[in-house]
Design a protein around this motif. Sequence first.
Motif, PDB file in Angstrom:
ATOM      1  N   ASN A 495      27.194 -25.893  47.810  1.00 34.05           N
ATOM      2  CA  ASN A 495      28.362 -25.083  46.405  1.00 34.05           C
ATOM      3  C   ASN A 495      30.318 -25.503  46.332  1.00 34.05           C
ATOM      4  O   ASN A 495      30.378 -25.263  45.587  1.00 34.05           O
ATOM      5  CB  ASN A 495      27.510 -24.303  45.820  1.00 34.05           C
ATOM      6  CG  ASN A 495      25.849 -25.114  45.027  1.00 34.05           C
ATOM      7  OD1 ASN A 495      26.230 -26.268  45.435  1.00 34.05           O
ATOM      8  ND2 ASN A 495      25.643 -23.786  45.038  1.00 34.05           N
ATOM      9  N   TRP A 496      30.342 -24.401  47.478  1.00 32.17           N
ATOM     10  CA  TRP A 496      31.735 -23.695  47.608  1.00 32.17           C
ATOM     11  C   TRP A 496      32.525 -25.106  48.158  1.00 32.17           C
ATOM     12  O   TRP A 496      33.600 -25.089  47.406  1.00 32.17           O
ATOM     13  CB  TRP A 496      31.746 -22.415  48.913  1.00 32.17           C
ATOM     14  CG  TRP A 496      32.666 -21.960  49.124  1.00 32.17           C
ATOM     15  CD1 TRP A 496      33.383 -22.535  49.948  1.00 32.17           C
ATOM     16  CD2 TRP A 496      33.901 -20.998  48.339  1.00 32.17           C
ATOM     17  NE1 TRP A 496      34.988 -21.684  49.633  1.00 32.17           N
ATOM     18  CE2 TRP A 496      34.665 -20.505  48.702  1.00 32.17           C
ATOM     19  CE3 TRP A 496      32.774 -20.121  47.364  1.00 32.17           C
ATOM     20  CZ2 TRP A 496      35.274 -19.725  47.915  1.00 32.17           C
ATOM     21  CZ3 TRP A 496      33.767 -18.923  46.337  1.00 32.17           C
ATOM     22  CH2 TRP A 496      35.047 -19.092  47.799  1.00 32.17           C
ATOM     23  N   SER A 509      23.062 -30.326  47.578  1.00 31.85           N
ATOM     24  CA  SER A 509      22.713 -28.509  47.511  1.00 31.85           C
ATOM     25  C   SER A 509      21.200 -28.412  47.297  1.00 31.85           C
ATOM     26  O   SER A 509      20.981 -28.514  46.469  1.00 31.85           O
ATOM     27  CB  SER A 509      23.645 -27.741  46.552  1.00 31.85           C
ATOM     28  OG  SER A 509      23.242 -26.838  46.482  1.00 31.85           O
ATOM     29  N   TRP A 514      24.963 -20.868  42.919  1.00 26.15           N
ATOM     30  CA  TRP A 514      26.218 -21.095  41.935  1.00 26.15           C
ATOM     31  C   TRP A 514      26.735 -19.754  40.938  1.00 26.15           C
ATOM     32  O   TRP A 514      28.256 -20.250  41.182  1.00 26.15           O
ATOM     33  CB  TRP A 514      25.424 -22.237  40.937  1.00 26.15           C
ATOM     34  CG  TRP A 514      26.448 -22.363  40.138  1.00 26.15           C
ATOM     35  CD1 TRP A 514      26.335 -22.861  38.738  1.00 26.15           C
ATOM     36  CD2 TRP A 514      27.703 -24.332  40.270  1.00 26.15           C
ATOM     37  NE1 TRP A 514      27.384 -23.216  38.314  1.00 26.15           N
ATOM     38  CE2 TRP A 514      28.497 -23.825  39.218  1.00 26.15           C
ATOM     39  CE3 TRP A 514      28.076 -24.274  41.779  1.00 26.15           C
ATOM     40  CZ2 TRP A 514      29.565 -24.766  39.273  1.00 26.15           C
ATOM     41  CZ3 TRP A 514      29.720 -24.745  41.640  1.00 26.15           C
ATOM     42  CH2 TRP A 514      30.000 -25.179  40.485  1.00 26.15           C
ATOM     43  N   PRO A 548      30.964 -19.615  43.362  1.00 27.85           N
ATOM     44  CA  PRO A 548      31.264 -21.410  43.414  1.00 27.85           C
ATOM     45  C   PRO A 548      31.993 -22.235  42.293  1.00 27.85           C
ATOM     46  O   PRO A 548      32.555 -22.635  42.049  1.00 27.85           O
ATOM     47  CB  PRO A 548      30.260 -22.493  43.886  1.00 27.85           C
ATOM     48  CG  PRO A 548      29.630 -21.324  44.894  1.00 27.85           C
ATOM     49  CD  PRO A 548      29.499 -19.565  44.005  1.00 27.85           C
ATOM     50  N   VAL A 549      31.094 -21.124  41.390  1.00 30.95           N
ATOM     51  CA  VAL A 549      31.110 -21.593  40.178  1.00 30.95           C
ATOM     52  C   VAL A 549      32.928 -21.086  39.013  1.00 30.95           C
ATOM     53  O   VAL A 549      32.977 -21.983  38.235  1.00 30.95           O
ATOM     54  CB  VAL A 549      30.673 -20.537  38.361  1.00 30.95           C
ATOM     55  CG1 VAL A 549      30.601 -19.543  38.567  1.00 30.95           C
ATOM     56  CG2 VAL A 549      30.097 -21.243  37.808  1.00 30.95           C
ATOM     57  N   LEU A 552      34.432 -25.645  39.284  1.00 32.72           N
ATOM     58  CA  LEU A 552      34.081 -25.940  38.800  1.00 32.72           C
ATOM     59  C   LEU A 552      35.102 -27.038  38.537  1.00 32.72           C
ATOM     60  O   LEU A 552      34.683 -28.173  38.568  1.00 32.72           O
ATOM     61  CB  LEU A 552      33.406 -25.906  37.369  1.00 32.72           C
ATOM     62  CG  LEU A 552      32.713 -27.187  36.762  1.00 32.72           C
ATOM     63  CD1 LEU A 552      31.565 -27.300  37.467  1.00 32.72           C
ATOM     64  CD2 LEU A 552      32.287 -25.775  35.524  1.00 32.72           C
ATOM     65  N   ILE A 559      27.237 -34.455  43.946  1.00 36.08           N
ATOM     66  CA  ILE A 559      26.333 -33.583  44.531  1.00 36.08           C
ATOM     67  C   ILE A 559      24.851 -33.707  43.825  1.00 36.08           C
ATOM     68  O   ILE A 559      24.204 -34.366  42.684  1.00 36.08           O
ATOM     69  CB  ILE A 559      26.018 -32.619  43.919  1.00 36.08           C
ATOM     70  CG1 ILE A 559      28.190 -32.191  44.293  1.00 36.08           C
ATOM     71  CG2 ILE A 559      25.689 -31.599  44.735  1.00 36.08           C
ATOM     72  CD1 ILE A 559      28.418 -30.258  43.385  1.00 36.08           C
ATOM     73  N   VAL A 561      21.262 -31.751  43.753  1.00 37.10           N
ATOM     74  CA  VAL A 561      20.758 -30.742  43.704  1.00 37.10           C
ATOM     75  C   VAL A 561      19.845 -31.015  43.755  1.00 37.10           C
ATOM     76  O   VAL A 561      18.891 -31.324  43.336  1.00 37.10           O
ATOM     77  CB  VAL A 561      21.071 -29.883  42.379  1.00 37.10           C
ATOM     78  CG1 VAL A 561      20.632 -28.698  42.480  1.00 37.10           C
ATOM     79  CG2 VAL A 561      23.497 -30.230  41.864  1.00 37.10           C
ATOM     80  N   GLN A 574      19.662 -21.167  38.805  1.00 37.31           N
ATOM     81  CA  GLN A 574      20.806 -21.464  39.390  1.00 37.31           C
ATOM     82  C   GLN A 574      21.009 -22.921  39.838  1.00 37.31           C
ATOM     83  O   GLN A 574      22.508 -23.330  39.796  1.00 37.31           O
ATOM     84  CB  GLN A 574      21.051 -20.633  40.710  1.00 37.31           C
ATOM     85  CG  GLN A 574      21.294 -19.409  40.667  1.00 37.31           C
ATOM     86  CD  GLN A 574      22.402 -18.918  40.566  1.00 37.31           C
ATOM     87  OE1 GLN A 574      23.215 -18.644  40.767  1.00 37.31           O
ATOM     88  NE2 GLN A 574      22.210 -17.948  39.634  1.00 37.31           N
ATOM     89  N   LEU A 578      23.567 -25.378  38.156  1.00 38.61           N
ATOM     90  CA  LEU A 578      24.920 -26.365  38.935  1.00 38.61           C
ATOM     91  C   LEU A 578      24.690 -27.758  38.399  1.00 38.61           C
ATOM     92  O   LEU A 578      25.378 -28.118  37.616  1.00 38.61           O
ATOM     93  CB  LEU A 578      24.684 -25.892  39.896  1.00 38.61           C
ATOM     94  CG  LEU A 578      25.161 -27.047  40.749  1.00 38.61           C
ATOM     95  CD1 LEU A 578      26.882 -27.132  41.281  1.00 38.61           C
ATOM     96  CD2 LEU A 578      23.971 -27.403  42.425  1.00 38.61           C
ATOM     97  N   SER A 589      25.950 -36.733  39.356  1.00 36.38           N
ATOM     98  CA  SER A 589      25.102 -36.113  40.462  1.00 36.38           C
ATOM     99  C   SER A 589      23.461 -36.595  39.667  1.00 36.38           C
ATOM    100  O   SER A 589      23.792 -36.928  38.789  1.00 36.38           O
ATOM    101  CB  SER A 589      24.943 -34.377  39.685  1.00 36.38           C
ATOM    102  OG  SER A 589      25.715 -34.641  38.282  1.00 36.38           O
TER     103      SER A 589
END
Length: 623
Positions: A495-496, A509, A514, A548-549, A552, A559, A561, A574, A578, A589
Motif C-alpha cells: 500500500n505504501w 496487497s 491502509w 499509506p492513505v 492515495l 492493485i 486487494v 482496512q 483501501l 482494482s
Amino acid sequence: MDFDRFLALPRLSSLALAPDGSRLVAAIAQYDDESGKLISALWELDPTGTTEPVRLTRSAGGESQPAFHSDGSLYFISTRDDDKSALWRLPSTGEAERVCSADAVRIGGSTVVVTTAMLPGAKDAADDEAQRKERKSSGILHTSTPVCVWNHELGPDETRLHLVDGIDLTPTPGRALLDTEYVVTPDGSTVIAKWSVDRAGWPQAQLVAIDVATGERRVIADDPQAVFTEPTLSPDSRYVVAIRWQDPQPDTPPSGAVVLIDLQTGELRDLVNDRAVWPSEPASPAFAADGSAVYFVCDDRGDHPVVRVDLESGVWTRITEAGSYGSLQVAPDGSALFALHHDVDSPHTPVRVDLVTGDVVQLMQVEVELPGRVEHVEATAPDGTTIHGWLLLPDSDEPAPLVLRVHGGPHASGRGWNWSLSPWWLVTAGYAVLQPDPALSSGYGQEFIERGWEGWSATVYDDLMAITDAVEQRPDIDATRTAALGGSFGGLMINWIAGQTDRFRCLISHAGIWHHASYQPTADYSGYFARQFGTPEDRPERYAERSPVRFLANITTPILVTHGGLDERVPTSQGIHLFTDLQRRGVESAYLSFPDEGHGITKPANARLWNQTVIDWLDKYLR
C-alpha cells in the motif's frame, strides 16, 4: 511444482520424544481428497534415521499434540469422537482409548494436565454442559479488551487447567489463559504457565507456578513493561527458562532476551540479553540433558539456527548451519537433539543433530521437485547498510518477469519455507520472486531494527527499492516486467509502495494496513500498537505520517486487494477501505474476499483460488 503437488506435501508441525529417548513421534498433516481438508496423524520416526516412518493413528478428525507419559504410553488430542476435542491415550501395545475432554495436553512424569474451555462459574464438565444447553443467547458481555484475537471473538468460554482426574487447577481464571502456554515439571509437582493480566488492549503476560497438589499459584516472573513466553524446565525441575519480550515504545523497538528462573530461590536473571541475538518466535528452548546449558533457536541473517548457552558462563555457541529449526527435543543421554528443519527451498523435515560432531541426519525423506533455484542476493541501502535477500528463479533460458515479495512481521525474514501463499507457486508460473530482508527484519542485530523504527515504512521502502534496483540489473531478469506482492506488514508496504512509485506494472496487497488511525483501535491487540506508535490522540502526526492513505492521490498502479473476513489482526475494514478508495479514484482494482478465513489463507480450496487469482492478475499486466 504445481498447486496439486504442493498440496500433496506432508506438513510436520511438532515432535515428541519418549523420556528414555527410544521413540520419536511427529504430527504430520496431509491433504485428504474426500474432505478437501488437511488432516493430521501421528507417525513414529526412527531416532537413528535407519527405518521408514510408521503411521500410528488414522481418523477423520485427525490427531495432534503428541506427548509421552513416564510409563511409555502416548497421549494426543483428537476430534475423532463426534467432533469434540478430547485427550486420547495410546499404550505401547493395544488400541487408543479416550481419556477426557481436552483442547491441549502437557505431561511431566506421570502428571497429565489438559486445558478445557468452560463457561464461567461451571463447577465441572457436567455442569458446563448443562449451562450450555440452557444458554439461549449468543451475546457476550465484554468488560475489558481485547475483544477478539486473531480470527475469533473471546468468550464466553474461559480456558482452565485440569488434571485428567477432573481436578480443576484454575477454577476462576478469567482471561488469564487466553493465550495458553504451559509445561509440567518433570517430577510432576508443578505447572508453569503463562498468565495474562488485564492491561488495556494488550495483556501483560506473567509466568506463574501452580502447585498440582493444592492448586496454589505464585508469580515467578513479572515485568509491567514485558511479556514472558515459552517456559521450559530443567531435568531436575528446579529451573525455568523462558523468553522475555520487552514492550515496544514509540521511540524504542521491542527486544528479546532468554531468562533463567530459580524455582527454589525465586531469582530471575538474564541468560542471553545480547543486541546481536534475537530469539526466534518460537524460540523452542530446551535444556541440555545434564541441565548445564539451554538450547534455543534465534534469528541470524535469514537462518534460524540452534544455539547453545552455558548456564554458568552465559557463553553461547551456534550449533547448526544453514536453514531454520524448531520443536527442539534433547536426547536424554545428551548425544543429540531432534528438531524440524526447513529452508526456502525445502519444507519442514525431522532431523537428528549430533551434539558432538554437528552432523545433521534427515529422519524422513520429503520428495520435492522445485520449479527453479534459489540465490542469495545483496544490495546497498541509501544509508550504506547491506540488504540481504533471496531470489527464486524459474527454470528458463529467457529473462524472467520479477515479483518483489515483501514479508510480514515486520520482525521476520524472507527466507524459510512458507506454507501459506508460497512463492513457489509464482515460480511455477514462470516468475522470478525476490524475497528481501529490509529494515525492521530480525536476524541482523538490534541496530538493524532501530534504523527503521523512526522512518518505518519510508526506510523499509528505500531498502526494498535498493535491492530491487540491484536485481533488475541481472541478465536473467526482465526489468521491464515487474510487480510487487505482500501480506500483513508486507501488505502495508505494498500500500505504501503504491503511493510512492509507478515502477511496477501491478501490485497485490493481502491483509495490509491502509489507515493507521482507524486500524489501531480496531486491531485485536490494540494496546500493543498503542505502545508501538502512541495513541492516535497523543501522536496524531505519527499516525498520519505512517498511513499509506495519505498518498492515495498518487496511486495509478492496478492493485489486487485480498483479505480474510475473520481477520482480527488487520481487520477486514482496512482492505475494504483501501478498495473503496481505489474504486472512487478510478484506479484499476479488484477485491478478493474469503469470508471463512482469518489473517492468512489456510484452507486448501481457498489457497488454490488465491493462487490462481494472483497469477491471473500478474499475467494480465506482465505477459
